[in-house]
Design a protein around this motif. Structure first.
Motif, PDB file in Angstrom:
ATOM      1  N   GLN A  42      97.877  26.162 146.617  1.00 55.42           N
ATOM      2  CA  GLN A  42      96.634  26.866 146.942  1.00 55.42           C
ATOM      3  C   GLN A  42      95.822  27.224 145.702  1.00 55.42           C
ATOM      4  O   GLN A  42      95.473  28.390 145.475  1.00 55.42           O
ATOM      5  N   GLY A  43      95.509  26.253 144.892  1.00 55.38           N
ATOM      6  CA  GLY A  43      94.666  26.487 143.737  1.00 55.38           C
ATOM      7  C   GLY A  43      93.240  26.836 144.135  1.00 55.38           C
ATOM      8  O   GLY A  43      92.650  26.176 144.994  1.00 55.38           O
ATOM      9  N   ARG A  44      92.680  27.884 143.520  1.00 58.45           N
ATOM     10  CA  ARG A  44      91.317  28.327 143.817  1.00 58.45           C
ATOM     11  C   ARG A  44      90.613  28.692 142.515  1.00 58.45           C
ATOM     12  O   ARG A  44      91.248  29.056 141.520  1.00 58.45           O
ATOM     13  N   GLY A  49      83.556  31.743 138.485  1.00 59.29           N
ATOM     14  CA  GLY A  49      84.029  30.624 137.677  1.00 59.29           C
ATOM     15  C   GLY A  49      84.888  30.995 136.491  1.00 59.29           C
ATOM     16  O   GLY A  49      85.306  30.120 135.731  1.00 59.29           O
ATOM     17  N   LYS A  50      85.209  32.277 136.320  1.00 61.08           N
ATOM     18  CA  LYS A  50      85.953  32.698 135.129  1.00 61.08           C
ATOM     19  C   LYS A  50      87.462  32.584 135.284  1.00 61.08           C
ATOM     20  O   LYS A  50      88.188  32.543 134.286  1.00 61.08           O
ATOM     21  N   TRP A  51      87.942  32.545 136.536  1.00 64.92           N
ATOM     22  CA  TRP A  51      89.379  32.598 136.769  1.00 64.92           C
ATOM     23  C   TRP A  51      89.834  31.477 137.694  1.00 64.92           C
ATOM     24  O   TRP A  51      89.108  31.073 138.613  1.00 64.92           O
ATOM     25  N   LEU A  52      91.050  31.026 137.443  1.00 67.50           N
ATOM     26  CA  LEU A  52      91.759  30.157 138.368  1.00 67.50           C
ATOM     27  C   LEU A  52      92.901  30.970 138.980  1.00 67.50           C
ATOM     28  O   LEU A  52      93.446  31.873 138.329  1.00 67.50           O
ATOM     29  N   ALA A  67      94.747  32.779 135.890  1.00 64.97           N
ATOM     30  CA  ALA A  67      94.617  32.286 134.518  1.00 64.97           C
ATOM     31  C   ALA A  67      93.137  32.124 134.209  1.00 64.97           C
ATOM     32  O   ALA A  67      92.333  31.842 135.106  1.00 64.97           O
ATOM     33  N   PRO A  68      92.748  32.312 132.948  1.00 67.00           N
ATOM     34  CA  PRO A  68      91.350  32.040 132.586  1.00 67.00           C
ATOM     35  C   PRO A  68      91.024  30.567 132.829  1.00 67.00           C
ATOM     36  O   PRO A  68      91.832  29.689 132.498  1.00 67.00           O
ATOM     37  N   THR A  69      89.881  30.306 133.387  1.00 68.82           N
ATOM     38  CA  THR A  69      89.475  28.916 133.609  1.00 68.82           C
ATOM     39  C   THR A  69      89.438  28.155 132.291  1.00 68.82           C
ATOM     40  O   THR A  69      89.769  26.969 132.242  1.00 68.82           O
ATOM     41  N   LEU A 347      90.606  20.670 138.600  1.00 66.73           N
ATOM     42  CA  LEU A 347      89.352  21.370 138.393  1.00 66.73           C
ATOM     43  C   LEU A 347      88.284  20.317 138.176  1.00 66.73           C
ATOM     44  O   LEU A 347      88.447  19.426 137.329  1.00 66.73           O
ATOM     45  N   TYR A 348      87.207  20.400 138.950  1.00 63.15           N
ATOM     46  CA  TYR A 348      86.143  19.405 138.869  1.00 63.15           C
ATOM     47  C   TYR A 348      84.866  20.055 138.353  1.00 63.15           C
ATOM     48  O   TYR A 348      84.351  21.006 138.944  1.00 63.15           O
TER      49      TYR A 348
END
Length: 682
Positions: A42-44, A49-52, A67-69, A347-348
């Protein structure tokens, strides 16, 4: 039991040859690799846009990590759940916190929690007993609150509250005494309310200033009510999207102008309902839609997104899905399912047209020999088409024609619902069973959803009748194709699939070599007596599709379709798994058929998990049950099985009855009990 051994010498020889080929071609995959915690899932990406974020184990329990993007290697755990794995989560609109829901022991009384991304401080937002929260509304533009539904006042209906995410304050917006759902716009205003009708249909009411209109603005008949509903507004509120089957068989995607009420068909497909869409986080407009017939196929509606979908299709092999988008729509998380391998999340970057690999959800399976899945269309005896999915043991189909070189044992794996469907993609159950030497066939029998209202309605009042005939037809298709032999087919499934297993063992007792029932109902009258109070909105539809327990005629229909009353017909091995806290299929459904079989001295093995509900959420319990299942199937069908070993470690497994009827189970339970007794604190 004689018919179990009635196969000819040639059939026995060819089956043994096929299984030997599987053993030579594919090493045994450990259960823990298939059913243990994934390394990540479940990656989001956060709205800003600052965090994953993703789910991953922490001390053996699935928790939320961030984690930081800019540097995904600096991941840290955010939550500290130790009893129940987190299975669903989402970002707050302002990206300052993550919200998740969880229940206790599988009771499905889901509560809502928030955790601060910066500090890790966690708060329970709905601190109520015997309450199930629903999230009614999220907005990309209203950042400080969301709309939730709570049934703590009346268990049947969810009152609507505005939840302040900073303070946790709940403010009542609408007291609900009869509405099953609400339409919410991007400003978090209630716009529509849906009310179930006595005939199984639905009325849609306009809502203004949190007041529901006295008369419905439109009505949906029973035949369309399962496939027709408003689904969302554009950001400016001028367009309301519907999925709508009125005047057609399969549900179309329709845009309604809220000022003029003009409706425009955006997408439709004669093969399947339109049930998936991508919406712009900026405008809320649907910019792509998906059709899932044999496989999911995406079509762009907006010219600005078409290059992105084309790029992803050309660079990623498998079933591609966009799982999250930033508010600016510049970064996406994308998951690709290669079907015969574990899923990968990327990540795209849209502007740079760049994919960055984030993780493989089960990297331990990347080196394993996994099986492909093939969609097949199977004709039923009365001319319907069952979209089904077939997986063959690795190494069994040398020429690649979709049929094993020699017939192999097969498991007919039946999905739950029944108002749901099986889909094309990586399937852990298929991979496990195929690795053990079995073909696996998952049919979308009549009453499965997604294939139009006629196919759904063809299952009305057909539990144990034509719905069961469809399963027999699927098994017969596999025999005719040379996939398997009539004597070497087992039936297995969960929920309705568990019911189908019991129906197979009782209504057609000579048809299946054995059965595995997971949380399946045995008595449809007692099933409907015990459904959760908050299912009231869908109750009339259930009664019209199953049988109405309020009438003598309906009770008779339900009793005739209930395996419990034909338990004395069972003559083949049966394994039952149940969660003690199941709110949908009460534990009584398992215990009463076990008692009926016990009274007739018919062998059955009954496995009960005290800390589970409708299905088994804890990997330790899944691994324990599947360890028993593969030993059970191995004796019944002749496939391979991994030794028990430490399969019960950490599990709450109990065997209230029949452990002696399952191969090696008594000894494995004794070893588990001995190990638990020797552990510190026991």
């Amino acid at each position: 039991m004689r018919r179990l051994f009635a196969a000819s010498a040639i059939a026995i020889f060819t089956a043994a040859t096929a299984l030997a080929a599987v053993a030579a071609e594919a090493p045994l995959i450990e259960r823990t690799k298939l059913f243990g915690n994934p390394s990540r899932s479940q990656g989001r990406i956060s709205p800003d846009g600052k965090w994953l974020s993703w789910l991953a184990p922490r001390d053996g329990m699935m928790n939320i990590w961030v984690a930081p993007t800019a540097d995904p290697t600096k991941a840290r755990p955010l939550t500290t759940e130790k009893v129940r794995p987190i299975r669903q989560y989402f970002w707050s609109p302002d990206a300052s916190m993550i919200l998740f829901i969880n229940d206790k022991g599988g009771d499905e009384n889901f509560l809502l929690y928030e955790v601060d991304v910066a500090t890790g401080a966690q708060k329970l937002l709905t601190p109520f007993e015997k309450t199930r929260v629903q999230v009614f509304g999220l907005s990309r533009h209203v950042k400080d609150r969301i709309l939730v539904g709570l049934n703590n006042r009346d268990a049947h209906w969810h009152d609507v509250y505005s939840l302040d995410l900073k303070t946790g304050q709940l403010s009542l917006m609408l007291k609900n005494d009869g509405f099953g759902g609400f339409g919410v716009d991007d400003q978090l205003r209630l716009r529509t309310a849906s009310k179930p009708r006595p005939d199984g249909g639905t009325d849609i009411y306009r809502v203004e200033n949190n007041q529901v209109a006295a008369e419905p603005q439109e009505s949906i008949g029973f035949e369309d009510s399962a496939d027709t509903a408003p689904v969302g507004y554009t950001a400016d509120g001028t367009t309301l999207y519907w999925v709508d089957s009125r005047g057609r068989d399969t549900a179309a995607l329709i845009a309604q102008d809220t000022r003029t009420n003009k409706r425009t068909v955006i997408a439709e497909d004669s093969r399947a309902d339109i049930t998936e869409a991508m919406e712009s986080p900026i405008t809320g407009r649907v910019d792509a839609y998906g059709v899932n017939y044999l496989k999911t196929e995406w079509t762009a509606l907006d010219s600005t997104i078409k290059p992105d979908l084309d790029f992803l299709r050309s660079h990623l092999k498998g079933q591609v899905s966009v799982t999250s988008r930033t508010d600016a729509d510049d970064l996406w998380t994308v998951a690709v399912d290669p079907v015969s391998g574990p899923a990968t999340t990327y990540l795209y970057d849209r502007k740079a047209k760049r994919l960055t690999k984030l993780f493989v959800n089960r990297p331990e399976l990347e080196s394993a020999t996994l099986a492909g899945m093939q969609p097949v269309e199977i004709k039923t005896r009365d001319g319907l088409t069952e979209v089904s999915y077939l997986t063959l043991p690795p190494g069994s189909d040398a020429n690649g024609d979709g049929v094993p070189d020699h017939p192999v044992p097969m498991v007919l794996l039946v999905h739950g619902g029944p108002w749901g469907r099986d889909e094309y993609g990586y399937n852990g159950m298929h991979q496990w069973l195929a690795n053990r030497g079995y073909a696996v066939l998952s049919p979308n029998y009549r009453a499965s959803t997604g294939f139009g209202k006629k196919y759904l309605a063809a299952g009305n009042l057909q539990w144990g009748l034509k719905m069961h005939d469809d399963l027999i037809d699927a098994a017969d298709w596999a025999v005719k194709k040379g996939v398997t032999t009539r004597e070497k087919v087992a039936i297995m499934g969960g929920s309705y699939g568990g019911y189908a297993t019991l129906a197979g063992m009782t209504f057609t007792p000579d048809r299946f070599a054995c059965g595995v029932d997971i949380v399946g109902p045995s008595n449809l009258n007692t099933l409907l007596e015990s459904i959760p109070a908050y299912w009231i909105a869908g109750r009339e539809q259930m009664y019209r599709r199953m049988g109405d327990p309020r009438t003598p005629e309906g009770q008779a229909v339900l009793k005739a379709a209930s395996p419990l009353f034909k338990a004395d017909a069972i003559k083949r091995p049966l394994l039952i798994g149940q969660g003690a806290n199941d709110p949908r299929v009460n534990q009584r459904e398992a215990s009463q058929i076990v008692a009926a079989m016990k009274a007739k001295n018919i062998p059955v093995t009954y496995i009960l998990f005290p800390d589970e509900g409708h299905g088994f959420a804890r990997p330790e319990n899944n691994i324990a049950f599947y360890a028993i299942t593969e030993q059970f199937l191995g004796k019944c069908l002749g496939g391979r099985a991994e030794p028990y070993g430490k399969a019960f470690a950490g599990s709450s497994i109990t065997a209230p009855y029949g452990a002696e009827f399952a191969p090696g189970l008594q000894a494995a339970l004794a070893d588990h009990s001995s190990a638990a007794g020797a552990a510190p604190g026991h």
